[in-house]
Enzyme design. Structure first.
Site, short mmCIF file in Angstrom:
data_model
loop_
_atom_site.label_atom_id
_atom_site.label_comp_id
_atom_site.label_asym_id
_atom_site.label_seq_id
_atom_site.Cartn_x
_atom_site.Cartn_y
_atom_site.Cartn_z
N SER A 68 67.13 -15.14 47.95
CA SER A 68 66.79 -16.56 47.87
C SER A 68 68.01 -17.44 47.71
O SER A 68 67.90 -18.66 47.78
CB SER A 68 65.84 -16.80 46.69
OG SER A 68 66.47 -16.38 45.47
N HIS B 67 63.62 -15.02 53.99
CA HIS B 67 63.26 -15.41 52.63
C HIS B 67 61.79 -15.82 52.55
O HIS B 67 61.41 -16.92 52.96
CB HIS B 67 64.16 -16.55 52.15
CG HIS B 67 63.82 -17.03 50.77
ND1 HIS B 67 63.93 -18.35 50.38
CD2 HIS B 67 63.36 -16.36 49.69
CE1 HIS B 67 63.56 -18.47 49.13
NE2 HIS B 67 63.21 -17.27 48.68
N GLU C 133 61.99 -18.80 55.28
CA GLU C 133 63.30 -19.29 55.71
C GLU C 133 64.04 -18.16 56.42
O GLU C 133 64.26 -17.09 55.83
CB GLU C 133 64.11 -19.78 54.50
CG GLU C 133 63.56 -21.06 53.89
CD GLU C 133 64.33 -21.50 52.65
OE1 GLU C 133 64.57 -22.70 52.49
OE2 GLU C 133 64.70 -20.62 51.84
N ASN D 142 65.33 -23.78 47.85
CA ASN D 142 65.92 -23.56 46.54
C ASN D 142 67.08 -24.51 46.27
O ASN D 142 67.30 -24.93 45.13
CB ASN D 142 66.39 -22.12 46.40
CG ASN D 142 65.24 -21.17 46.12
OD1 ASN D 142 64.12 -21.60 45.88
ND2 ASN D 142 65.49 -19.88 46.17
#
Length: 592
Positions: A121, A142, A154, A192
């Protein structure tokens, strides 16, 4: 033409890996799950059986489909059993050393054409890939937790990832029913990178005792429509995981806003990791439980305060705009005699018409009877003379967001409103103490920041200055509850809670776009689909107004003087060009 991936390996079958295995197996693809030892395999099998049993109970799977899904997943403790896999997804803990070791071993057992993906991540996919002799076959994949539920994936390409690999993985993600966004290799990727700066800022607010954990979380749920508050979300993610993500982001960005708040390290050292340990920012009734139980920090029940409150029967509202008429409606609907003060008789008439129009819509929708509408309107009186506010117990200023105008209003109110009345401002970012200083009674002045539209939004930020009396804060809280609002309390500094957390996040999104890391559509998709937010940052900026957003960001920057809060040049350029969002038809997007 993309190739078919008929067998997928998943290395690491913790919560994330097991979720990925379940998602893949649901589509009819064979899965080989790899764990360290038999105990870990047994836990993974239990996790999958529990998860699919819940899906069965919820009507998302039938018994035959559940059996077939579980039969497609085989378990092993040897990476060598991945020799037949077409794609291998690594989902082990966030350690570059551990991931590099796994990828080195995978190169030895997997065919040369096999795609190697990391579910990291935040770590550099490039750094992971260089530990193989085939970095062109390495990609980031991800998934978001819980993988069976959340749609976003992702896909992270490095500078050497082969285009065919990206295309194959993108097609694979779509086959799984996911929404993929393809991005470059940068710490935090999209979701993130934007999410954890916001979470870290919330932790810093909590650490400095600016607001309680409950008020921070309620502010973002009720003020922004977020599915979870920031501290509750951190407990779900795990404080140790969050710390590692922030550390990785800070090492790459050197942005002070990404430097983990010190209290995170202290809590991790004390074993307070969130839900998985039974205690984090909140206390839970067991390990991995979502059920919060009272602890020493839990506030007393509503009405349990020993501070007395002032009697409020008549409310005055100064202003005729959308916010003012909304606040008038809120008070009048809850039985308060309400005085709306306008600068002219025409403005007063127009403001009362706006209230009537809002009530009429509710009658049409069946939410209000005609009798109740007339009763509400009967409690509202429009006036021009400021002296008509003299007998009000609470006066709420809701004029333009210009400090000189607000100070003039408070100076005038000081002269006419009876002693002991509470004087409140609805400012969203200006210093409340400046309004208080324009009066001879600063202890009676408080911020009451309603959110737009006031009749709908439940949140009110109660903002106390260093001079605000305790019974004024208690009165404000009691009044908010009486009109059906959820009050949160904070002290007087720029942005209060919601804007101070929201607008740096929006600014970070603009900086990400400005750097050509991702386009506005992908960034909006990542935050809506990956984080469950009601709107993406660019959708929201266009709704709020780019000029309004820029003004708030400048206020935050001038107060905190942190380079991370400096408004993105792109935002300033768009405002200069007159692209202010939906109200002008052009903002980050064009509107017809």
């Amino acid at each position: 033409m993309t190739r078919e991936l008929g067998c997928v390996g998943v290395v690491g079958l913790g919560t994330m890996g097991a979720g990925i295995a379940e998602v893949v197996a649901r589509t009819g693809i064979r899965v080989i799950g790899v764990e360290l030892d038999q105990d870990c395999v047994d836990r993974a099998r239990e996790h999958l059986e529990y998860s699919t049993e819940r899906a069965l109970s919820g009507g998302k799977l039938d018994a035959a489909a559940r059996t077939a899904l579980l039969d497609r997943i085989s378990f092993t403790t040897s990476l060598a059993d991945l020799a037949d896999a077409d794609l291998v997804v690594e989902a082990i803990p966030e350690s570059l050393e551990l991931k590099a070791r796994v990828f080195t071993e995978l190169e030895e057992v997997c065919r040369p054409d096999v795609i190697l993906a990391s579910n990291t991540s935040s770590l550099s996919v490039t750094e992971i890939g260089v530990h193989t002799g085939r970095p062109g076959k390495v990609v980031g994949l991800h998934f978001f937790n819980p993988a069976p539920v959340l749609k976003l994936v992702e896909i992270v390409r490095t500078v050497v990832t082969e285009p065919d690999v990206v295309a194959d993985v993108e097609a694979f993600a779509r086959k799984l029913g996911k929404e993929p966004v393809v991005i470059g290799d940068r710490a935090g990727f999209i979701a993130n990178a934007l999410l954890f700066g916001y979470l870290n800022h919330a932790v810093s607010m909590y650490e400095s005792r600016y607001a309680t954990r409950e008020d921070l979380d309620a502010a973002m749920r009720f003020g922004c429509g977020y599915p979870m508050g920031p501290l509750a979300l951190l407990d779900l993610i795990g404080l140790d995981t969050a710390y590692e993500i922030l550390e990785t982001m800070y090492r790459q960005s050197r942005n002070r806003l990404h430097a983990p708040a010190p209290i995170l390290r202290q809590m991790i050292t004390a074993g307070l990791l969130g839900r998985k340990s039974g205690r984090g920012f909140y206390t839970y009734d067991g390990l991995d439980s979502p059920v919060v139980v009272p602890d020493v920090l839990t506030p007393a029940p509503a009405g349990g305060t020993e501070v007395s409150t002032r009697d409020v029967q008549r409310v005055g509202v100064v202003g005729t705009g959308t916010m003012a008429t909304g606040i008038v409606e809120v008070f009048a609907k809850k039985g308060f005699d309400t005085v709306l003060r306008a600068r002219t008789a025409d403005r007063a008439t127009a403001a009362l018409a706006a209230v009537r129009k809002s009530l009429d819509r509710q009658v049409v929708k069946g939410r209000l009877s005609e009798e109740d509408r007339e009763a509400v309107l009967g409690r509202i009186r429009g006036v021009v003379d400021l002296d008509e506010l003299a007998d009000c117990d609470l006066v709420v200023e809701a004029v333009a967001e210009e400090l000189s105008i607000k100070r003039a209003v408070f100076g005038a109110l000081d002269e006419v409103v009876k002693p002991g009345a509470v004087l409140a401002t609805t400012t969203s970012s200006l210093p409340v103490i400046e309004c208080a200083a324009a009066t001879s009674r600063p202890s009676d002045v408080v911020g009451l920041h309603f959110f737009n539209p006031a009749p709908v939004m439940k949140l009110v930020e109660i903002v106390s200055t260093i001079a605000t009396a305790e019974d004024v804060v208690a009165t404000a809280r009691a009044v908010c509850r009486k009109v059906g609002k959820h009050p949160v309390h904070c002290s007087d500094r720029a942005g209060f809670i919601v804007n101070a957390l929201l607008f740096p996040y929006l600014n970070d999104a603009v900086k990400m776009l400005e750097a050509h890391y991702a386009d506005a559509d992908d960034i909006d998709t990542a935050m809506k689909v990956g984080c469950g937010l009601p709107m993406g940052p660019f959708e929201l900026l266009d709704v709020v107004g780019l000029d309004v957003s820029l003004a708030i960001e400048r206020t935050l920057y001038y107060e905190f003087r942190d380079a991370g809060f400096a408004p993105a040049p792109l935002l300033e350029h768009l405002v200069t060009a007159g692209r202010l969002g939906r109200k002008t038809g052009k903002g980050f997007r064009d509107y017809s």
